[in-house]
Design a protein around this motif. Structure first.
Motif, short mmCIF file in Angstrom:
data_model
loop_
_atom_site.label_atom_id
_atom_site.label_comp_id
_atom_site.label_asym_id
_atom_site.label_seq_id
_atom_site.Cartn_x
_atom_site.Cartn_y
_atom_site.Cartn_z
N ALA A 13 0.84 -1.20 0.00
CA ALA A 13 0.00 0.00 0.00
C ALA A 13 0.87 1.25 0.00
O ALA A 13 1.98 1.26 0.51
N GLY A 14 0.34 2.32 -0.55
CA GLY A 14 1.03 3.60 -0.57
C GLY A 14 0.91 4.33 -1.89
O GLY A 14 1.10 5.53 -1.96
N GLY A 15 0.59 3.59 -2.94
CA GLY A 15 0.46 4.22 -4.25
C GLY A 15 1.79 4.70 -4.79
O GLY A 15 2.85 4.37 -4.27
N GLN A 16 1.73 5.49 -5.82
CA GLN A 16 2.95 5.98 -6.46
C GLN A 16 3.66 6.99 -5.57
O GLN A 16 4.88 6.99 -5.49
N TYR A 17 2.92 7.81 -4.87
CA TYR A 17 3.53 8.88 -4.08
C TYR A 17 4.09 8.40 -2.75
O TYR A 17 5.16 8.83 -2.34
N LEU A 18 3.39 7.51 -2.06
CA LEU A 18 3.82 7.06 -0.74
C LEU A 18 4.32 5.62 -0.75
O LEU A 18 4.25 4.94 0.26
N LYS A 19 4.84 5.17 -1.90
CA LYS A 19 5.29 3.79 -1.96
C LYS A 19 6.43 3.57 -0.97
O LYS A 19 7.28 4.44 -0.78
N ALA A 77 3.32 6.02 8.38
CA ALA A 77 2.36 6.43 9.41
C ALA A 77 0.92 6.26 8.92
O ALA A 77 0.06 5.79 9.67
N LEU A 78 0.66 6.60 7.66
CA LEU A 78 -0.70 6.47 7.13
C LEU A 78 -1.10 5.00 7.02
O LEU A 78 -2.22 4.63 7.38
N ARG A 79 -0.19 4.15 6.56
CA ARG A 79 -0.50 2.71 6.50
C ARG A 79 -0.78 2.16 7.89
O ARG A 79 -1.76 1.44 8.10
N ALA A 80 0.06 2.51 8.85
CA ALA A 80 -0.11 2.03 10.23
C ALA A 80 -1.42 2.54 10.83
O ALA A 80 -2.14 1.78 11.49
N ALA A 81 -1.74 3.80 10.62
CA ALA A 81 -2.98 4.37 11.18
C ALA A 81 -4.21 3.74 10.55
O ALA A 81 -5.22 3.50 11.24
N THR A 82 -4.14 3.44 9.27
CA THR A 82 -5.27 2.80 8.59
C THR A 82 -5.50 1.40 9.14
O THR A 82 -6.64 1.01 9.42
N LEU A 83 -4.43 0.65 9.32
CA LEU A 83 -4.55 -0.69 9.91
C LEU A 83 -5.01 -0.62 11.36
O LEU A 83 -5.86 -1.39 11.79
N ALA A 84 -4.45 0.33 12.12
CA ALA A 84 -4.82 0.47 13.53
C ALA A 84 -6.29 0.84 13.69
O ALA A 84 -6.92 0.46 14.68
N ALA A 85 -6.83 1.56 12.72
CA ALA A 85 -8.26 1.93 12.78
C ALA A 85 -9.16 0.73 12.51
O ALA A 85 -10.35 0.79 12.76
N GLY A 86 -8.57 -0.35 11.98
CA GLY A 86 -9.35 -1.56 11.76
C GLY A 86 -9.62 -1.91 10.30
O GLY A 86 -10.28 -2.90 10.01
N ALA A 87 -9.09 -1.12 9.38
CA ALA A 87 -9.28 -1.44 7.96
C ALA A 87 -8.39 -2.62 7.59
O ALA A 87 -7.30 -2.79 8.12
#
Length: 158
Positions: free
Chosen positions: A40-46, A66-76
């Motif tokens: 996850a991260g796309g072209q910009y945040l790979k 941080a965005l990947r971790a926060a997304t997973l921590a939120a339960g996605a």
């Protein structure tokens, strides 16, 4: 074909898709994110390529982590290597997960597929070293490689 229900299905795990998934999951929705890339991260945040994981990440890499971790921590739930091949209706999305075909049945659908690069053929565009912006981003961001100077043959290097 197996079916899978969820509150929100997000197609695309770039910055927009991850942000939408995080917000929906924080609001209590059951969220699944699908992305065709390996991470996850796309072209910009790979993320950094595995061979460069030891390198010190810059602010852009840290933001992606941080965005990947926060997304997973939120339960996605983030499913990578997933090919979305059909959208028959907003509540009927066909995808390949590995070698398994799955029909997703979301209550809500978010399409965050990102940008699409469209190279224009110009004279010399197939020569070695000529690349698109996306290829340069991959070299620089994920692999920490800076493209070198233009190549010249021994005959023209005089």
């Amino acid at each position: 074909m197996p079916e899978r229900a969820c509150d929100v299905l997000v197609v695309g795990a770039g910055p927009a898709g991850l942000s939408a998934a995080r917000a929906a999951a924080e609001a209590g929705a059951g969220v699944v994110v699908l992305d065709e890339r390996g991470e996850a991260g796309g072209q910009y945040l790979k993320p950094l390529a595995a061979g460069h994981a030891h390198a010190a990440p810059d602010a852009q890499f840290r933001h992606g982590d941080a965005l990947r971790a926060a997304t997973l921590a939120a339960g996605a739930e983030i499913l990578t290597g997933a090919t979305v091949w059909g959208g028959f209706a907003p509540e009927e999305i066909g995808a390949l997960l590995g070698e398994a075909a799955v029909t997703f049945r979301p209550r809500r659908l978010i399409l965050a597929a990102g940008a699409h690069e469209r190279p224009v053929p110009v004279p010399g565009w197939t020569l070695p070293g000529v690349m698109t912006t996306g290829a340069m981003q991959t070299l620089a961001r994920a692999n920490r490689v800076s493209p070198g100077r233009a190549w010249s043959s021994p005959a023209t290097a005089r």
